[in-house]
Write an enzyme that holds these catalytic residues in place. Structure first.
Site, PDB file in Angstrom:
ATOM      1  N   LYS A  36     -11.679  37.631  -1.857  1.00 48.63           N
ATOM      2  CA  LYS A  36     -11.091  38.598  -0.915  1.00 48.63           C
ATOM      3  C   LYS A  36     -10.982  39.984  -1.542  1.00 48.63           C
ATOM      4  O   LYS A  36     -11.362  40.978  -0.930  1.00 48.63           O
ATOM      5  CB  LYS A  36      -9.679  38.145  -0.495  1.00 48.63           C
ATOM      6  N   THR A  37     -10.447  40.008  -2.767  1.00 46.97           N
ATOM      7  CA  THR A  37     -10.257  41.312  -3.429  1.00 46.97           C
ATOM      8  C   THR A  37     -11.612  41.969  -3.694  1.00 46.97           C
ATOM      9  O   THR A  37     -11.780  43.171  -3.436  1.00 46.97           O
ATOM     10  CB  THR A  37      -9.465  41.113  -4.744  1.00 46.97           C
ATOM     11  N   ASP A  60      -0.668  41.318  -1.524  1.00 49.52           N
ATOM     12  CA  ASP A  60      -0.569  40.071  -2.269  1.00 49.52           C
ATOM     13  C   ASP A  60       0.365  40.303  -3.461  1.00 49.52           C
ATOM     14  O   ASP A  60       0.134  41.208  -4.250  1.00 49.52           O
ATOM     15  CB  ASP A  60      -1.976  39.704  -2.773  1.00 49.52           C
TER      16      ASP A  60
HETATM   17  N1  LIG Z   1     -20.138  36.543  -5.969  1.00 50.08           N
HETATM   18  C1  LIG Z   1     -19.485  36.480  -7.112  1.00 50.08           C
HETATM   19  N2  LIG Z   1     -20.143  36.200  -8.264  1.00 50.08           N
HETATM   20  C2  LIG Z   1     -19.476  36.136  -9.431  1.00 50.08           C
HETATM   21  N3  LIG Z   1     -18.162  36.319  -9.566  1.00 50.08           N
HETATM   22  C3  LIG Z   1     -17.451  36.595  -8.456  1.00 50.08           C
HETATM   23  C4  LIG Z   1     -18.072  36.689  -7.181  1.00 50.08           C
HETATM   24  N4  LIG Z   1     -17.116  36.996  -6.266  1.00 50.08           N
HETATM   25  C5  LIG Z   1     -15.956  37.075  -6.928  1.00 50.08           C
HETATM   26  N5  LIG Z   1     -16.150  36.838  -8.245  1.00 50.08           N
HETATM   27  C6  LIG Z   1     -15.136  36.799  -9.303  1.00 50.08           C
HETATM   28  O1  LIG Z   1     -14.263  35.713  -8.974  1.00 50.08           O
HETATM   29  C7  LIG Z   1     -12.920  36.036  -9.264  1.00 50.08           C
HETATM   30  C8  LIG Z   1     -12.076  35.883  -8.007  1.00 50.08           C
HETATM   31  O2  LIG Z   1     -12.483  36.867  -7.053  1.00 50.08           O
HETATM   32  P1  LIG Z   1     -11.410  37.678  -6.206  1.00 50.08           P
HETATM   33  O3  LIG Z   1     -10.322  38.160  -7.093  1.00 50.08           O
HETATM   34  O4  LIG Z   1     -12.142  38.667  -5.403  1.00 50.08           O
HETATM   35  O5  LIG Z   1     -10.879  36.507  -5.282  1.00 50.08           O
HETATM   36  P2  LIG Z   1      -9.590  36.521  -4.336  1.00 50.08           P
HETATM   37  O6  LIG Z   1      -9.952  35.733  -3.130  1.00 50.08           O
HETATM   38  O7  LIG Z   1      -9.117  37.892  -4.128  1.00 50.08           O
HETATM   39  O8  LIG Z   1      -8.558  35.719  -5.227  1.00 50.08           O
HETATM   40  P3  LIG Z   1      -6.954  35.574  -4.955  1.00 50.08           P
HETATM   41  O9  LIG Z   1      -6.795  34.557  -3.864  1.00 50.08           O
HETATM   42  O10 LIG Z   1      -6.443  35.088  -6.280  1.00 50.08           O
HETATM   43  O11 LIG Z   1      -6.452  36.915  -4.570  1.00 50.08           O
HETATM   44  C9  LIG Z   1     -12.943  37.456  -9.821  1.00 50.08           C
HETATM   45  O12 LIG Z   1     -12.930  37.368 -11.221  1.00 50.08           O
HETATM   46  C10 LIG Z   1     -14.256  38.030  -9.337  1.00 50.08           C
HETATM   47  O13 LIG Z   1     -14.796  38.997 -10.234  1.00 50.08           O
HETATM   48 MG   LIG Z   2      -7.205  38.760  -4.464  1.00 43.55          MG
END
Ligand SMILES: Nc1ncnc2c1ncn2[C@@H]1O[C@H](COP(=O)(O)OP(=O)(O)OP(=O)(O)O)[C@@H](O)[C@H]1O
Ligand SMILES: [Mg+2]
Length: 363
Positions: A36-37, A60
């Site tokens: 998401k982030t 968040d």
């Molecule tokens: N397509 C991708 N390929 C490789 N790494 C990724 C990819 N998408 C996200 N990541 C990595 O995965 C991790 C989690 O991504 P992100 O923080 O965007 O998820 P989130 O859904 O926001 O998590 P949360 O629920 O904890 O807020 C981060 O370290 C990010 O750099």
């Molecule tokens: Mg996030």
């Protein structure tokens, strides 16, 4: 001509959001850890190319916009390094609640401050989500007074996101509780100074703590209701669902889409993140593997077989996503990279695939 044009299915790109100039509020949500982030940051980078002023907000409590951009952000909007029109804000409901409490206490006399505090404490402990609702209302009041063209909300995992939709109900409960208290205990709760024979209350207009609280909650309810009406208008608001091609994530996305529909919030984009080789399908790769495996070392063969099994599983869930949403939603496949997506450079690079569709074969 791409398969998407031929079949007349929505393009696999988030360009529709960049192109929809009337949009003011974009929510990005989904299960924990799916991206998401990363998606919020990438989308905002693309929006910053087309709009004068863009804001990304994290609601968040476990903030990660700072981690993604590798820059420390806080409660006040701050420019992202290297941009002159992309701002970030990270909101903490607990801190906001303390601020609201302090501001109210500052307008009351000494005698009534502790009563205000205990009313607030009582409300927070008995009505889950009231702190978030009040903090969100403060945020919206602040953001609406600024001149951002568009605001992207990097939301907390799904459970939290859906709480946002129930803020009006939470506000009604909070108001009901204070009214009950007022009815039940009336004069006793009115004011310490009142009890001691002084004025009715020490609020700015002589209000009692309960009346000050009622005033604040009524104002909050008004903002929340206005904001919710705005969120139900698809010309200004949309929700981008992010998932990964796995059972639980797809399942939760469906729940999210249903809930959003129930609350009348538009959603017509699903980002499927962390896809292995988005431009190829498992059958194509299996055919390649059959031809090559004879000349591979045992280790390489094992690694390829594992990847293929994973790819096959992903294809199944991507297929389910197209079956569920393909006719009405833009479905964007984002590749699983070999590295984390952190820092402006990597995010900018990754943001390109969000708006430039991978040409896929669609059955
Ligand atoms: N397509 C991708 N390929 C490789 N790494 C990724 C990819 N998408 C996200 N990541 C990595 O995965 C991790 C989690 O991504 P992100 O923080 O965007 O998820 P989130 O859904 O926001 O998590 P949360 O629920 O904890 O807020 C981060 O370290 C990010 O750099
Ligand atoms: Mg996030």
């Amino acid at each position: 001509m791409s398969a998407f044009e031929e079949e007349d299915i929505p393009e696999p790109s988030l360009a529709n959001i960049v192109d929809q100039e009337s949009l003011k509020w974009v929510f990005v949500g989904g299960k924990g850890g799916v991206g998401k982030t990363t998606t919020s940051c990438c989308l905002s980078i693309q929006l910053a190319k087309a709009r004068n002023k863009v804001l990304v907000v994290s609601t968040d409590p476990a903030h990660n916009l700072s981690d993604a951009f590798c820059q420390k952000f806080g409660r006040d909007p701050m420019l992202v390094n290297g941009f002159d029109n992309l701002y970030v804000m990270e909101i903490d409901a607990n801190q906001d609640m303390e601020k609201i409490q302090d501001e109210m206490a500052a307008t009351a006399g000494d005698e009534d401050q502790s009563m205000l505090q205990s009313l607030m404490g009582d409300l927070t402990s008995s009505i889950p989500g009231i702190d978030e609702a009040m903090s969100f209302s403060e945020l919206m009041k602040q953001v609406q007074s600024m001149d951002y063209d568009i605001v992207v909300f990097d939301t907390a995992p799904t459970g939290h996101t859906l709480r946002l939709l129930s803020f009006p109900t939470i506000m009604e409960k909070a108001l009901g509780k204070i009214m009950d208290l007022k009815d039940k205990f009336g004069g006793m709760l009115n004011s310490m100074s009142g009890l001691m024979g002084g004025a009715a209350g020490t609020g700015p207009n002589g209000e009692s703590p309960t009346d000050m609280m009622l005033g604040k909650l009524t104002e909050t309810r008004e903002i929340i209701n206005k904001v919710n009406t705005m969120f139900q208008d698809p010309t200004v608001t949309t929700f981008v669902c992010v998932c990964i091609p796995e059972f639980l994530s797809i399942f939760e996305t469906e729940r999210l889409v249903q809930e959003l529909g129930k609350f009348g919030i538009d959603s017509h984009n699903v980002v499927i993140n962390q896809v292995l080789f988005p431009e190829k399908d498992a059958d194509e790769l299996a055919e390649w593997y059959e031809g090559e495996k004879g000349s591979m070392s045992k280790e390489c063969g094992e690694i390829c077989a594992k990847m293929l099994a994973r790819k096959k599983m992903q294809d199944k869930y991507i297929g389910q996503c197209f079956d569920l949403y393909g006719d009405d939603f833009h479905i964007i496949l984002q590749p699983l990279l070999d590295h984390e997506v952190r820092g402006v450079e990597k995010l900018t690079e990754f943001s390109e695939t969000l708006v430039n569709p991978v040409d896929l074969e669609v059955d």
